[in-house]
Design a protein around this motif. Structure first.
Motif, PDB file in Angstrom:
ATOM      1  N   PRO A 283     -43.056 -12.830 -22.758  1.00  0.00           N
ATOM      2  CA  PRO A 283     -41.975 -12.044 -22.148  1.00  0.00           C
ATOM      3  C   PRO A 283     -42.438 -11.414 -20.838  1.00  0.00           C
ATOM      4  N   SER A 284     -41.503 -11.013 -20.030  1.00  0.00           N
ATOM      5  CA  SER A 284     -41.846 -10.382 -18.751  1.00  0.00           C
ATOM      6  C   SER A 284     -42.382  -8.980 -19.011  1.00  0.00           C
ATOM      7  N   GLU A 285     -43.674  -8.820 -18.794  1.00  0.00           N
ATOM      8  CA  GLU A 285     -44.322  -7.495 -18.901  1.00  0.00           C
ATOM      9  C   GLU A 285     -45.096  -7.286 -17.609  1.00  0.00           C
ATOM     10  N   TYR A 286     -46.369  -7.722 -17.582  1.00  0.00           N
ATOM     11  CA  TYR A 286     -47.162  -7.699 -16.340  1.00  0.00           C
ATOM     12  C   TYR A 286     -47.169  -6.317 -15.689  1.00  0.00           C
ATOM     13  N   GLY A 287     -47.257  -5.292 -16.512  1.00  0.00           N
ATOM     14  CA  GLY A 287     -47.244  -3.943 -15.940  1.00  0.00           C
ATOM     15  C   GLY A 287     -47.931  -2.971 -16.874  1.00  0.00           C
TER      16      GLY A 287
ATOM     17  N   THR B 102     -50.950  -5.569 -17.409  1.00  0.00           N
ATOM     18  CA  THR B 102     -51.871  -5.575 -16.258  1.00  0.00           C
ATOM     19  C   THR B 102     -52.155  -4.206 -15.672  1.00  0.00           C
ATOM     20  N   GLY B 103     -51.325  -3.205 -16.012  1.00  0.00           N
ATOM     21  CA  GLY B 103     -51.406  -1.935 -15.277  1.00  0.00           C
ATOM     22  C   GLY B 103     -50.820  -2.120 -13.893  1.00  0.00           C
ATOM     23  N   PRO B 104     -51.037  -1.140 -13.010  1.00  0.00           N
ATOM     24  CA  PRO B 104     -50.434  -1.214 -11.675  1.00  0.00           C
ATOM     25  C   PRO B 104     -51.097  -2.283 -10.799  1.00  0.00           C
TER      26      PRO B 104
ATOM     27  N   GLY C  99     -40.378 -14.849  -8.157  1.00  0.00           N
ATOM     28  CA  GLY C  99     -40.288 -13.403  -7.925  1.00  0.00           C
ATOM     29  C   GLY C  99     -41.612 -12.824  -7.451  1.00  0.00           C
ATOM     30  N   ALA C 100     -41.643 -11.519  -7.251  1.00  0.00           N
ATOM     31  CA  ALA C 100     -42.835 -10.850  -6.707  1.00  0.00           C
ATOM     32  C   ALA C 100     -44.072 -11.160  -7.552  1.00  0.00           C
ATOM     33  N   ILE C 101     -43.945 -11.099  -8.862  1.00  0.00           N
ATOM     34  CA  ILE C 101     -45.078 -11.371  -9.750  1.00  0.00           C
ATOM     35  C   ILE C 101     -45.079 -12.844 -10.157  1.00  0.00           C
ATOM     36  N   GLY C 102     -43.888 -13.380 -10.444  1.00  0.00           N
ATOM     37  CA  GLY C 102     -43.777 -14.775 -10.883  1.00  0.00           C
ATOM     38  C   GLY C 102     -44.406 -15.757  -9.898  1.00  0.00           C
TER      39      GLY C 102
ATOM     40  N   LEU D  63     -39.137 -12.500 -15.324  1.00  0.00           N
ATOM     41  CA  LEU D  63     -37.863 -11.979 -14.802  1.00  0.00           C
ATOM     42  C   LEU D  63     -38.037 -10.541 -14.325  1.00  0.00           C
ATOM     43  N   GLY D  64     -37.235 -10.162 -13.341  1.00  0.00           N
ATOM     44  CA  GLY D  64     -37.304  -8.818 -12.774  1.00  0.00           C
ATOM     45  C   GLY D  64     -36.692  -7.778 -13.703  1.00  0.00           C
ATOM     46  N   ARG D  65     -36.934  -6.507 -13.369  1.00  0.00           N
ATOM     47  CA  ARG D  65     -36.455  -5.407 -14.220  1.00  0.00           C
ATOM     48  C   ARG D  65     -34.959  -5.505 -14.515  1.00  0.00           C
TER      49      ARG D  65
ATOM     50  N   PHE E 223     -37.083 -22.535 -14.065  1.00  0.00           N
ATOM     51  CA  PHE E 223     -35.647 -22.295 -14.270  1.00  0.00           C
ATOM     52  C   PHE E 223     -35.258 -21.248 -13.244  1.00  0.00           C
ATOM     53  N   THR E 224     -34.340 -21.605 -12.360  1.00  0.00           N
ATOM     54  CA  THR E 224     -34.036 -20.654 -11.292  1.00  0.00           C
ATOM     55  C   THR E 224     -32.564 -20.694 -10.904  1.00  0.00           C
ATOM     56  N   SER E 225     -32.149 -19.653 -10.196  1.00  0.00           N
ATOM     57  CA  SER E 225     -30.744 -19.552  -9.808  1.00  0.00           C
ATOM     58  C   SER E 225     -30.470 -20.411  -8.573  1.00  0.00           C
ATOM     59  N   ALA E 226     -29.204 -20.771  -8.389  1.00  0.00           N
ATOM     60  CA  ALA E 226     -28.816 -21.562  -7.216  1.00  0.00           C
ATOM     61  C   ALA E 226     -29.167 -20.808  -5.935  1.00  0.00           C
ATOM     62  N   ASN E 227     -29.022 -19.494  -5.979  1.00  0.00           N
ATOM     63  CA  ASN E 227     -29.359 -18.662  -4.812  1.00  0.00           C
ATOM     64  C   ASN E 227     -30.797 -18.857  -4.389  1.00  0.00           C
ATOM     65  N   THR E 228     -31.681 -18.784  -5.384  1.00  0.00           N
ATOM     66  CA  THR E 228     -33.112 -18.914  -5.081  1.00  0.00           C
ATOM     67  C   THR E 228     -33.425 -20.301  -4.546  1.00  0.00           C
ATOM     68  N   VAL E 229     -32.788 -21.317  -5.113  1.00  0.00           N
ATOM     69  CA  VAL E 229     -33.049 -22.688  -4.640  1.00  0.00           C
ATOM     70  C   VAL E 229     -32.724 -22.800  -3.157  1.00  0.00           C
TER      71      VAL E 229
ATOM     72  N   ASN F 103     -36.423  -1.030 -21.978  1.00  0.00           N
ATOM     73  CA  ASN F 103     -36.001  -2.426 -22.190  1.00  0.00           C
ATOM     74  C   ASN F 103     -37.131  -3.287 -22.750  1.00  0.00           C
ATOM     75  N   LYS F 104     -38.346  -3.038 -22.280  1.00  0.00           N
ATOM     76  CA  LYS F 104     -39.479  -3.827 -22.784  1.00  0.00           C
ATOM     77  C   LYS F 104     -39.790  -3.447 -24.236  1.00  0.00           C
ATOM     78  N   LEU F 105     -39.683  -2.140 -24.545  1.00  0.00           N
ATOM     79  CA  LEU F 105     -39.906  -1.708 -25.932  1.00  0.00           C
ATOM     80  C   LEU F 105     -38.855  -2.316 -26.863  1.00  0.00           C
TER      81      LEU F 105
HETATM   82  N1  LIG Z   1     -46.953  -2.593 -12.783  1.00  0.00           N
HETATM   83  C1  LIG Z   1     -46.288  -2.754 -11.684  1.00  0.00           C
HETATM   84  O1  LIG Z   1     -46.573  -2.054 -10.723  1.00  0.00           O
HETATM   85  C2  LIG Z   1     -45.232  -3.814 -11.569  1.00  0.00           C
HETATM   86  C3  LIG Z   1     -44.761  -4.088 -10.319  1.00  0.00           C
HETATM   87  C4  LIG Z   1     -43.825  -5.101 -10.163  1.00  0.00           C
HETATM   88  C5  LIG Z   1     -43.363  -5.769 -11.296  1.00  0.00           C
HETATM   89  N2  LIG Z   1     -43.827  -5.480 -12.527  1.00  0.00           N
HETATM   90  C6  LIG Z   1     -43.279  -6.213 -13.699  1.00  0.00           C
HETATM   91  O2  LIG Z   1     -43.362  -7.605 -13.467  1.00  0.00           O
HETATM   92  C7  LIG Z   1     -42.202  -8.276 -13.982  1.00  0.00           C
HETATM   93  C8  LIG Z   1     -41.550  -9.088 -12.867  1.00  0.00           C
HETATM   94  O3  LIG Z   1     -41.070  -8.207 -11.879  1.00  0.00           O
HETATM   95  P1  LIG Z   1     -40.837  -8.650 -10.342  1.00  0.00           P
HETATM   96  O4  LIG Z   1     -40.841  -7.423  -9.534  1.00  0.00           O
HETATM   97  O5  LIG Z   1     -41.761  -9.757 -10.009  1.00  0.00           O
HETATM   98  O6  LIG Z   1     -39.372  -9.238 -10.441  1.00  0.00           O
HETATM   99  P2  LIG Z   1     -38.394  -9.634  -9.233  1.00  0.00           P
HETATM  100  O7  LIG Z   1     -39.172 -10.193  -8.097  1.00  0.00           O
HETATM  101  O8  LIG Z   1     -37.481  -8.483  -8.982  1.00  0.00           O
HETATM  102  O9  LIG Z   1     -37.494 -10.751  -9.933  1.00  0.00           O
HETATM  103  C9  LIG Z   1     -38.060 -11.912 -10.483  1.00  0.00           C
HETATM  104  C10 LIG Z   1     -36.989 -12.944 -10.668  1.00  0.00           C
HETATM  105  O10 LIG Z   1     -36.125 -12.630 -11.750  1.00  0.00           O
HETATM  106  C11 LIG Z   1     -34.932 -13.427 -11.604  1.00  0.00           C
HETATM  107  N3  LIG Z   1     -33.708 -12.666 -11.914  1.00  0.00           N
HETATM  108  C12 LIG Z   1     -32.593 -13.212 -12.401  1.00  0.00           C
HETATM  109  N4  LIG Z   1     -31.651 -12.290 -12.599  1.00  0.00           N
HETATM  110  C13 LIG Z   1     -32.176 -11.127 -12.201  1.00  0.00           C
HETATM  111  C14 LIG Z   1     -31.677  -9.791 -12.190  1.00  0.00           C
HETATM  112  N5  LIG Z   1     -30.444  -9.484 -12.595  1.00  0.00           N
HETATM  113  N6  LIG Z   1     -32.497  -8.830 -11.717  1.00  0.00           N
HETATM  114  C15 LIG Z   1     -33.756  -9.103 -11.307  1.00  0.00           C
HETATM  115  N7  LIG Z   1     -34.281 -10.363 -11.329  1.00  0.00           N
HETATM  116  C16 LIG Z   1     -33.494 -11.353 -11.777  1.00  0.00           C
HETATM  117  C17 LIG Z   1     -34.905 -13.898 -10.147  1.00  0.00           C
HETATM  118  O11 LIG Z   1     -35.283 -15.265 -10.140  1.00  0.00           O
HETATM  119  P3  LIG Z   1     -34.284 -16.504 -10.040  1.00  0.00           P
HETATM  120  O12 LIG Z   1     -33.420 -16.330  -8.851  1.00  0.00           O
HETATM  121  O13 LIG Z   1     -35.238 -17.639  -9.933  1.00  0.00           O
HETATM  122  O14 LIG Z   1     -33.511 -16.493 -11.325  1.00  0.00           O
HETATM  123  C18 LIG Z   1     -36.037 -13.118  -9.496  1.00  0.00           C
HETATM  124  O15 LIG Z   1     -36.699 -13.785  -8.459  1.00  0.00           O
HETATM  125  C19 LIG Z   1     -41.303  -7.174 -14.555  1.00  0.00           C
HETATM  126  O16 LIG Z   1     -41.498  -7.120 -15.946  1.00  0.00           O
HETATM  127  C20 LIG Z   1     -41.790  -5.907 -13.887  1.00  0.00           C
HETATM  128  O17 LIG Z   1     -41.600  -4.753 -14.645  1.00  0.00           O
HETATM  129  C21 LIG Z   1     -44.759  -4.509 -12.687  1.00  0.00           C
END
Ligand SMILES: NC(=O)c1ccc[n+]([C@@H]2O[C@H](COP(=O)([O-])OP(=O)(O)OC[C@H]3O[C@@H](n4cnc5c(N)ncnc54)[C@H](OP(=O)(O)O)[C@@H]3O)[C@@H](O)[C@H]2O)c1
Length: 321
Positions: free
Chosen positions: A119-123, A164-166, A18-21, A93-95, A41-47, A140-142
């Motif tokens: 856990p997924s925080e990074y924000g 991490t903040g923004p 993902g964007a942060i992962g 994981l994403g939001r 661990f990833t989805s078939a779509n992502t693979v 959700n994070k709380l």
């Molecule tokens: N502070 C900030 O400005 C900021 C900005 C961006 C993100 N963040 C935080 O960083 C963390 C990761 O966010 P991200 O933006 O990197 O996530 P993302 O790119 O939207 O998603 C990360 C991965 O989560 C998996 N996933 C599985 N089911 C999902 C679903 N229903 N919805 C979304 N994702 C799903 C997918 O991977 P697979 O296909 O491999 O399962 C996806 O590639 C979050 O906690 C977010 O709040 C903070």
């Protein structure tokens, strides 16, 4: 395995591409000394959609396994824990998937091999002040932190939240609304909240991976904490000055957005377009000082002032986009 002598070796990452992962996984794969084993661990779509990225990561040489599964399936997650035997689980994981993490945590606490989970925080710091419990994007994070506090004993599983903040890279390029603030090199225009003198603590996207690896190298100080990490702390006016310097020295045209206008836009977004409202709330929190601490935790995990990206470097990178 005793926690006192614990060294993470076998890592399992959810949301790795993902964007942060992606930045977290790249830093983990580049870490020296290398971790013993890394599983995604990833989805078939992502693979199928991200074949090139996965092939590039496999070529790095660190043992990398890919488990294909559905993060909402208890059986798939159990299978990953049982076959890969991770000692540390990292969720990015994403939001949209944050609520699935309760099950990931519950199963991790039951899995013999798993000792530590991020856990997924990074924000944004979701427990920053008296207003934090009511901020909609934090809910959700709380809820996950509450679940962990009430249900998971440290002797079962240690937990670390990386705060991490923004991300500077995202913050400068807001395009959704000028009321959010943002910088546009093409037109040499910027909009900043209030007088632009309010400090904000930023992380850059590559640095989030650096901080996560640093935390992995320092389990004893990271266990059961929300680690607050920052690449640099600057005001919007300092960011503007750096843009002006790096784009030939001309003064840019600046719009000052009163905080009250951002707050009004935020309230309207939650009423009319809730899908886009989170960004307004987060920007309001950051403008109100929600990223500022007496001291961050960089040094605690061995990250010194010269180890992180700088404002000048981050602006140069943003100008290349
Ligand atoms: N502070 C900030 O400005 C900021 C900005 C961006 C993100 N963040 C935080 O960083 C963390 C990761 O966010 P991200 O933006 O990197 O996530 P993302 O790119 O939207 O998603 C990360 C991965 O989560 C998996 N996933 C599985 N089911 C999902 C679903 N229903 N919805 C979304 N994702 C799903 C997918 O991977 P697979 O296909 O491999 O399962 C996806 O590639 C979050 O906690 C977010 O709040 C903070």
């Amino acid at each position: 395995m005793a926690f006192a002598s614990f060294t993470p070796a076998r890592l399992l990452i959810f949301g790795a591409t993902g964007a942060i992962g992606k930045h977290i996984t790249e830093a983990i794969l580049a870490a020296k000394p290398a971790f013993e084993a890394v599983t995604i661990f990833t989805s078939a779509n992502t693979v199928s959609a991200k074949q090139d990225l996965l092939a590039r990561w496999k070529a790095i040489g660190v043992p990398l396994s890919v488990v294909v599964g559905d993060v909402t399936s208890e059986d798939d997650v159990k299978r990953a824990y049982a076959t890969e035997k991770p000692d540390t689980v990292i969720s990015a994981l994403g939001r949209g998937a944050l609520t699935f993490q309760t099950k990931l945590v519950e199963l991790a606490a039951q899995a013999d091999s798993v000792k530590w989970l991020f856990p997924s925080e990074y924000g944004t710091d979701i427990e920053h002040n008296a207003k934090s419990p009511n901020e909609k994007p934090h809910q959700n994070k709380l809820a996950l932190r509450k679940y962990i506090r009430e249900n998971i004993r440290p002797e079962q599983l240690r937990v670390t939240y990386l705060v991490t903040g923004p991300y500077f890279d995202m913050w400068v390029s807001a395009r959704l609304s000028p009321l959010m603030g943002g910088f546009n090199p093409a037109t040499k225009t910027a909009s900043v909240i209030a007088d632009g003198e309010g400090k904000v603590g930023f992380c850059t996207m590559p640095d989030v991976g650096k901080f996560l690896v640093a935390a992995l190298r320092h389990p004893e100080v990271s266990f059961d904490k929300a680690l607050k990490v920052q690449s640099f702390v600057v005001t919007p006016n300092q960011v503007l000055a750096e843009y002006e310097k790096q784009t030939g020295g001309d003064k840019w045209t600046v719009t000052h957005v009163p905080l009250a206008d951002l707050q009004a836009a935020e309230a309207k977004a939650w009423q009319e377009t809730p899908g886009s409202a989170t960004g307004f709330t987060l920007r309001r929190i950051w403008a109100e000082g929600g990223t500022l601490y007496e001291k961050n935790d960089n040094e605690l995990i061995g990250v010194g002032p010269n180890d992180t990206e700088t404002l000048a470097y981050a602006v140069a990178q943003a100008l290349k986009q």
